[in-house]
Design a protein around this motif. Structure first.
Motif, PDB file in Angstrom:
ATOM      1  N   GLU A   1     -56.421  -2.353 -79.517  1.00  0.00           N
ATOM      2  CA  GLU A   1     -57.030  -1.137 -78.953  1.00  0.00           C
ATOM      3  C   GLU A   1     -57.854  -1.473 -77.712  1.00  0.00           C
ATOM      4  OE1 GLU A   1     -60.604   1.813 -80.229  1.00  0.00           O
ATOM      5  OE2 GLU A   1     -59.054   1.527 -81.758  1.00  0.00           O
ATOM      6  N   VAL A   2     -58.640  -2.529 -77.787  1.00  0.00           N
ATOM      7  CA  VAL A   2     -59.456  -2.947 -76.639  1.00  0.00           C
ATOM      8  C   VAL A   2     -58.546  -3.300 -75.464  1.00  0.00           C
ATOM      9  CG1 VAL A   2     -61.013  -4.751 -75.781  1.00  0.00           C
ATOM     10  CG2 VAL A   2     -61.448  -3.672 -78.001  1.00  0.00           C
TER      11      VAL A   2
ATOM     12  N   VAL B   1     -57.941  -3.675 -83.724  1.00  0.00           N
ATOM     13  CA  VAL B   1     -59.090  -3.479 -82.835  1.00  0.00           C
ATOM     14  C   VAL B   1     -58.875  -4.259 -81.534  1.00  0.00           C
ATOM     15  CG1 VAL B   1     -61.557  -3.960 -82.503  1.00  0.00           C
ATOM     16  CG2 VAL B   1     -60.759  -2.892 -84.616  1.00  0.00           C
TER      17      VAL B   1
ATOM     18  N   LEU C   1     -57.174  -0.164 -73.870  1.00  0.00           N
ATOM     19  CA  LEU C   1     -58.178   0.569 -73.094  1.00  0.00           C
ATOM     20  C   LEU C   1     -58.568  -0.149 -71.804  1.00  0.00           C
ATOM     21  CD1 LEU C   1     -60.522   1.738 -75.986  1.00  0.00           C
ATOM     22  CD2 LEU C   1     -59.026   3.173 -74.587  1.00  0.00           C
TER      23      LEU C   1
ATOM     24  N   ARG D   1     -52.946   5.775 -81.801  1.00  0.00           N
ATOM     25  CA  ARG D   1     -53.662   5.743 -80.526  1.00  0.00           C
ATOM     26  C   ARG D   1     -54.907   4.882 -80.608  1.00  0.00           C
ATOM     27  NH1 ARG D   1     -53.728  12.060 -80.685  1.00  0.00           N
ATOM     28  NH2 ARG D   1     -54.023  11.345 -82.809  1.00  0.00           N
ATOM     29  N   THR D   2     -55.406   4.691 -81.838  1.00  0.00           N
ATOM     30  CA  THR D   2     -56.589   3.855 -82.062  1.00  0.00           C
ATOM     31  C   THR D   2     -56.333   2.959 -83.268  1.00  0.00           C
ATOM     32  OG1 THR D   2     -57.682   5.351 -83.613  1.00  0.00           O
ATOM     33  CG2 THR D   2     -58.106   5.724 -81.250  1.00  0.00           C
ATOM     34  N   ALA D   3     -57.164   1.939 -83.396  1.00  0.00           N
ATOM     35  CA  ALA D   3     -57.063   1.050 -84.551  1.00  0.00           C
ATOM     36  C   ALA D   3     -57.302   1.821 -85.847  1.00  0.00           C
ATOM     37  CB  ALA D   3     -58.074  -0.092 -84.419  1.00  0.00           C
ATOM     38  N   LYS D   4     -58.272   2.713 -85.825  1.00  0.00           N
ATOM     39  CA  LYS D   4     -58.596   3.487 -87.027  1.00  0.00           C
ATOM     40  C   LYS D   4     -57.429   4.384 -87.424  1.00  0.00           C
ATOM     41  CE  LYS D   4     -62.296   6.185 -89.106  1.00  0.00           C
ATOM     42  NZ  LYS D   4     -63.670   6.666 -88.905  1.00  0.00           N
ATOM     43  N   GLU D   5     -56.823   5.064 -86.448  1.00  0.00           N
ATOM     44  CA  GLU D   5     -55.691   5.938 -86.745  1.00  0.00           C
ATOM     45  C   GLU D   5     -54.540   5.143 -87.368  1.00  0.00           C
ATOM     46  OE1 GLU D   5     -53.689   9.609 -84.471  1.00  0.00           O
ATOM     47  OE2 GLU D   5     -53.437   7.700 -83.393  1.00  0.00           O
TER      48      GLU D   5
END
Length: 127
Positions: free
Chosen positions: A115-116, A112, A119, A80-84
């Motif tokens: 992800e942007v 990243v 969003l 769901r996110t770049a970090k995940e």
């Protein structure tokens, strides 16, 4: 005076033209699944030949850098996110499918960006 958006884009564009050593661990095709709200990364294995070209380990044929390639991915990673996504690929997957630090840094930047785009609703095209 700070850098302007156009300056940053020019720096990125210039750096995107540099030569890259291919990762013998494979490569990723990154895309968004907007319906599920996920960043997706298909991992494909490859072998790097004596010329430095990525070769399909099953057929021995060179994998072109551009255009459509009919290959089956080894693994589909999602987050769901770049970090995940980074935690899943780099910390939880053993052995890690990424074998070069520059490849890991590239993937982090791309995740990243994805992800942007996810969003904000912007289009995402992998660099």
């Amino acid at each position: 005076m700070g850098l302007k958006l156009e300056d940053l884009a020019a720096i990125d564009e210039k750096l995107s033209l540099r030569h890259l050593e291919l990762d013998p661990g494979g490569y990723f095709i990154i895309y968004l699944d907007r319906e599920s709200g996920l960043i997706c990364a298909k991992h494909f294995t490859n072998v790097i030949d004596e010329r430095g070209l990525a070769v399909d380990p099953e057929t021995g044929k060179v994998i072109p850098a551009r255009g459509k390639v009919e290959r089956t991915h080894t693994t589909l990673f999602t987050g769901r996110t770049a970090k995940e996504l980074c935690v899943h690929i780099f910390e939880q997957t053993k052995p890690c499918p990424v074998t070069q630090l520059d490849h890991a840094a590239y993937l982090g930047r791309e995740f990243v960006r994805a992800e942007v785009a996810l969003l904000t609703g912007q289009e995402y095209v992998q660099d």
